[in-house]
Design a protein around this motif. Structure first.
Motif, PDB file in Angstrom:
ATOM      1  N   GLU A   1       0.827  -1.194   0.000  1.00  0.00           N
ATOM      2  CA  GLU A   1       0.000   0.000   0.000  1.00  0.00           C
ATOM      3  C   GLU A   1       0.864   1.248   0.000  1.00  0.00           C
ATOM      4  O   GLU A   1       2.006   1.216   0.431  1.00  0.00           O
ATOM      5  N   ASN A   2       0.257   2.329  -0.468  1.00  0.00           N
ATOM      6  CA  ASN A   2       0.924   3.619  -0.394  1.00  0.00           C
ATOM      7  C   ASN A   2       0.702   4.201   0.996  1.00  0.00           C
ATOM      8  O   ASN A   2      -0.365   4.023   1.581  1.00  0.00           O
TER       9      ASN A   2
ATOM     10  N   ALA B   1       3.284  10.121   2.672  1.00  0.00           N
ATOM     11  CA  ALA B   1       3.427   9.798   1.247  1.00  0.00           C
ATOM     12  C   ALA B   1       4.166  10.911   0.516  1.00  0.00           C
ATOM     13  O   ALA B   1       5.033  10.640  -0.324  1.00  0.00           O
ATOM     14  N   ASN B   2       3.832  12.155   0.829  1.00  0.00           N
ATOM     15  CA  ASN B   2       4.504  13.280   0.172  1.00  0.00           C
ATOM     16  C   ASN B   2       5.984  13.330   0.512  1.00  0.00           C
ATOM     17  O   ASN B   2       6.816  13.584  -0.355  1.00  0.00           O
ATOM     18  N   ARG B   3       6.324  13.079   1.770  1.00  0.00           N
ATOM     19  CA  ARG B   3       7.739  13.079   2.171  1.00  0.00           C
ATOM     20  C   ARG B   3       8.502  11.961   1.463  1.00  0.00           C
ATOM     21  O   ARG B   3       9.613  12.181   0.968  1.00  0.00           O
ATOM     22  N   ILE B   4       7.909  10.776   1.426  1.00  0.00           N
ATOM     23  CA  ILE B   4       8.571   9.638   0.769  1.00  0.00           C
ATOM     24  C   ILE B   4       8.714   9.913  -0.718  1.00  0.00           C
ATOM     25  O   ILE B   4       9.781   9.679  -1.310  1.00  0.00           O
ATOM     26  N   ARG B   5       7.656  10.435  -1.346  1.00  0.00           N
ATOM     27  CA  ARG B   5       7.726  10.733  -2.783  1.00  0.00           C
ATOM     28  C   ARG B   5       8.815  11.758  -3.071  1.00  0.00           C
ATOM     29  O   ARG B   5       9.624  11.586  -3.984  1.00  0.00           O
ATOM     30  N   ASP B   6       8.858  12.821  -2.273  1.00  0.00           N
ATOM     31  CA  ASP B   6       9.862  13.865  -2.497  1.00  0.00           C
ATOM     32  C   ASP B   6      11.276  13.326  -2.299  1.00  0.00           C
ATOM     33  O   ASP B   6      12.186  13.640  -3.072  1.00  0.00           O
ATOM     34  N   ARG B   7      11.454  12.510  -1.281  1.00  0.00           N
ATOM     35  CA  ARG B   7      12.779  11.929  -1.037  1.00  0.00           C
ATOM     36  C   ARG B   7      13.161  10.958  -2.153  1.00  0.00           C
ATOM     37  O   ARG B   7      14.295  10.956  -2.627  1.00  0.00           O
TER      38      ARG B   7
ATOM     39  N   LEU C   1       5.813   7.776  -9.016  1.00  0.00           N
ATOM     40  CA  LEU C   1       5.851   8.882  -8.059  1.00  0.00           C
ATOM     41  C   LEU C   1       4.937  10.033  -8.493  1.00  0.00           C
ATOM     42  O   LEU C   1       4.913  11.079  -7.861  1.00  0.00           O
ATOM     43  N   GLU C   2       4.192   9.823  -9.583  1.00  0.00           N
ATOM     44  CA  GLU C   2       3.305  10.828 -10.166  1.00  0.00           C
ATOM     45  C   GLU C   2       4.076  12.046 -10.665  1.00  0.00           C
ATOM     46  O   GLU C   2       3.611  13.177 -10.595  1.00  0.00           O
ATOM     47  N   LEU C   3       5.284  11.785 -11.171  1.00  0.00           N
ATOM     48  CA  LEU C   3       6.141  12.816 -11.747  1.00  0.00           C
ATOM     49  C   LEU C   3       6.547  12.393 -13.164  1.00  0.00           C
ATOM     50  O   LEU C   3       7.706  12.476 -13.554  1.00  0.00           O
ATOM     51  N   GLY C   4       5.544  11.926 -13.918  1.00  0.00           N
ATOM     52  CA  GLY C   4       5.791  11.369 -15.247  1.00  0.00           C
ATOM     53  C   GLY C   4       6.545  12.263 -16.210  1.00  0.00           C
ATOM     54  O   GLY C   4       7.506  11.809 -16.845  1.00  0.00           O
ATOM     55  N   PRO C   5       6.165  13.536 -16.363  1.00  0.00           N
ATOM     56  CA  PRO C   5       6.901  14.380 -17.323  1.00  0.00           C
ATOM     57  C   PRO C   5       8.381  14.530 -16.972  1.00  0.00           C
ATOM     58  O   PRO C   5       9.234  14.487 -17.854  1.00  0.00           O
ATOM     59  N   GLU C   6       8.683  14.676 -15.689  1.00  0.00           N
ATOM     60  CA  GLU C   6      10.088  14.774 -15.289  1.00  0.00           C
ATOM     61  C   GLU C   6      10.811  13.460 -15.588  1.00  0.00           C
ATOM     62  O   GLU C   6      11.931  13.454 -16.098  1.00  0.00           O
ATOM     63  N   GLY C   7      10.171  12.352 -15.283  1.00  0.00           N
ATOM     64  CA  GLY C   7      10.773  11.047 -15.543  1.00  0.00           C
ATOM     65  C   GLY C   7      11.037  10.817 -17.018  1.00  0.00           C
ATOM     66  O   GLY C   7      12.074  10.271 -17.397  1.00  0.00           O
TER      67      GLY C   7
END
Length: 114
Positions: free
Chosen positions: A42-43, A49-55, A88-94
């Motif tokens: 699970e997420n 979740a935001n801290r983990i995603r940013d890290r 991580l919901e950062l598709g364009p950057e990826g």
């Protein structure tokens, strides 16, 4: 994706040296950060979740820097970087930095229009 990246590193970084060590270290940090989420299936909630995603995104960026600096890029590794950022919901950057990690810009796996 982090586990796949770790599995790809030994085949792409065969020898010792500061660049190889940096790639391995960052990939392992990324895997260690995300392993609890995978193991729970699970997420995490909200702020966690935001801290983990940013890290994780920061580690992903460092990983790409190390891959590029050491000349360890490959198409499969680049695809995994793109997939990681999509998760991580950062598709364009990826999609952008996956090219630096070696993804083939003409890959049929890449999102259209990029």
């Amino acid at each position: 994706m982090a586990r796949r990246i770790v599995l790809l590193i030994p085949t792409r970084v065969p020898g010792p040296g500061p660049e190889a060590d940096a790639v391995r270290q960052v990939a392992k940090e990324l895997e260690d950060l995300l392993a609890p989420c995978f193991d729970l299936g699970e997420n995490p909630d909200g702020e966690s979740a935001n801290r983990i995603r940013d890290r994780a995104a920061g580690l992903g960026r460092r990983l790409v820097d190390a891959i590029e600096r050491g000349g360890f890029a490959s198409d499969r590794l680049g695809q995994c970087v793109r997939n990681l950022f999509e998760c991580l919901e950062l598709g364009p950057e990826g999609a952008a930095i996956s090219l630096r990690a070696g993804e083939n810009p003409n890959s049929l796996q890449r999102p259209s229009g990029l």
